[in-house]
Write an enzyme that holds these catalytic residues in place. Sequence first.
Site, PDB file in Angstrom:
ATOM      1  CG  ASP A 206      -2.297   0.626   0.867  1.00  0.00           C
ATOM      2  OD1 ASP A 206      -2.290   1.814   0.504  1.00  0.00           O
ATOM      3  OD2 ASP A 206      -3.328  -0.061   0.953  1.00  0.00           O
ATOM      4  CG  HIS A 280      -4.708   1.865  -2.013  1.00  0.00           C
ATOM      5  ND1 HIS A 280      -4.764   2.356  -0.735  1.00  0.00           N
ATOM      6  CD2 HIS A 280      -5.956   1.971  -2.511  1.00  0.00           C
ATOM      7  CE1 HIS A 280      -6.006   2.748  -0.461  1.00  0.00           C
ATOM      8  NE2 HIS A 280      -6.750   2.535  -1.521  1.00  0.00           N
ATOM      9  CD  GLU A 347     -10.440   3.469  -0.783  1.00  0.00           C
ATOM     10  OE1 GLU A 347     -11.293   3.960  -0.029  1.00  0.00           O
ATOM     11  OE2 GLU A 347      -9.321   3.087  -0.379  1.00  0.00           O
TER      12      GLU A 347
END
Length: 628
Positions: A206, A280, A347
């Site tokens: 991440d 990410h 996301e």
Amino acid sequence: MAKTKRLLFLFFLLLVFSQKNLRAANETGIHIIPEPVSVTAKPGQFILDQKVSLQMTAEDRSLSETAQWFRTQLAQVTGISIPERKSGGRAIQLHLITDGSKSSLGTEGYHLTVSPSVISLSANSAAGIFYGMQTILQLLPEDASAREGKKSLDLPCADITDYPRFGWRGLMLDVSRHFFTKQEVERYLDEMVMYKFNTLHLHLSDDQGWRIEIKSLPQLTRVGAWRVKRIGGWGESLPALAQEPATDGGFYTQDDMREIVHYAQVRHVTILPEIDIPAHSLALIASYPNLSCTQLPYSVNAGFKTPVRDDNALCIGNDSVYLVLDKIFTELAAIFPSEYIHIGGDEAYKGFWADCPKCKKRMQDEHLKDVEELQSYFIKRVEKILQSKGKKLIGWDEILEGGLAPDATVMSWRGMKGGIQAAKMNHHVVMSPWDFTYLDLYQGEPSAEPPTYGMCRLSASYNYDPVPDSVDEKFILGGQGNLWTERVPNFRHAEYMTWPRGLALAEVYWSPKASRNWDDFVVRMESQFPRLDAAGIKYARSVYNAICTPVQTKDDELEVKLSTEIKGLDMYYSFDGTFPDAWYPKYKGEPIKFPPGSTNLNVITYRDGKPIGMQVSVKKEELQSRLN
Ligand code: ACM
Ligand code: ZN
């Protein structure tokens, strides 16, 4: 009238039936989580002592690793070591069913009979035997490990048939936001298998850290695994200073990870690795800055706002990205036996793609009409890379945007709707909707919890069902509980956040839907607490805390309704800032009003005259803000 009588009779039956269920847990002393498919208590006890042996028939040698695990575990929990013997005397007998009568037990079910002379455990597979062993361990007295100088322990006689509702019963541990050592991951495995979970999803990358050695890309662990040290204040911490050394973090070498995989295999758990792309990906981009659209130099994020907001995605127009991903997935495929690799997909801010010449050219060349289709192009290309390594793709539900890759499995997290959409397209789904399964959220009144965001009470996890009405169950592989660790800086807190919500989810994913019963679960959960205490496992007792719900009256005044998740608790409160106890006003069920001048409400719960929850302390303005 006749109809009313019938209804009354039905109500009576329901009452008797639910009482019987409660008795099942309360009085038989058989308190198993997850609740088995069928339990029949029998008279008598099996006495476990040093004279008992573990027996298997000659052809059951494939069970030897599982049998060894059991002997070690039993000795650890009880202090009683049982030898392996061919025959004779009181015994725990293991039996692999090989005669073709596969029955309804499937690949993970078991049949367990406890009689005074023998415990007989049979299954179609070593996994089934392993789950039967977990049940045997829960049949031991709650204080098995606390008894000084114990020489023998009684197990209640019973007949148990059991098999899981779902084949995918997972927990996710985010080892990127905070790194957990190999030993901690192994401990997490030990804890989850007590409750028959069979999948550990490791979020290995991440913005905050890259956690797995990739030999062909050494910068990933030289640079990507390390960040500057910051404590607390996630999302607000001071950015890295010039020349500040990046000393916080860590990674698993490939040998470490092979050991974890083997440790998991012995416990019948699949490790699902996740590399979160295309967004990410700051730790990857910090290691290889040419892979983002902006190509700016970044450092690994230590909980601060990124210098350029949302710039954490790979450039989809850059062919070097796919070469790097091919290297990563080649090495991962050789380490992890899992059928699947998780590629994240969640996301992604798509603004940098929209402005990037390489991404724009890719869109033109591939006739992609927007950045959603560009993301879909990326995921489909990654699916081909995974397939070339013999792996299947699973990703968060954003992979539906712009068109789902042909054989992708969807992990639904933004509620269930992504999962429903995917199942209706005949794709497999793993459910992990945030509001029921996210283990990083508050589990009780926030003022009595370490800071986080959102709410996911134990009862919400317990009462959720992973198969929505409109969906064919065959597409739902199962589900997970997900522990994101932005605000979980150490392993003790990881345990606190996982348990007892993990107990609720274990039951949701294993037990028949029809046997779900919150009150009965609470009784069985409370009988797990001494076992968790004995094993040194931290868990939250937030379920005992008062819930403060603001109510706006017609004349615009603030009132507060108090409640508890579990029955039979008394609540005492104060508005004057002092600590309430059983001499204070007792909550009677009607909403209460802040007296003039009071800005704070304190509430404490009692059971049977003794304090049981933590005091919750809520400010009037906080309650007011919850109304808005
Ligand atoms: C997620 O929680 N972003 C999958
Ligand atoms: Zn680009």
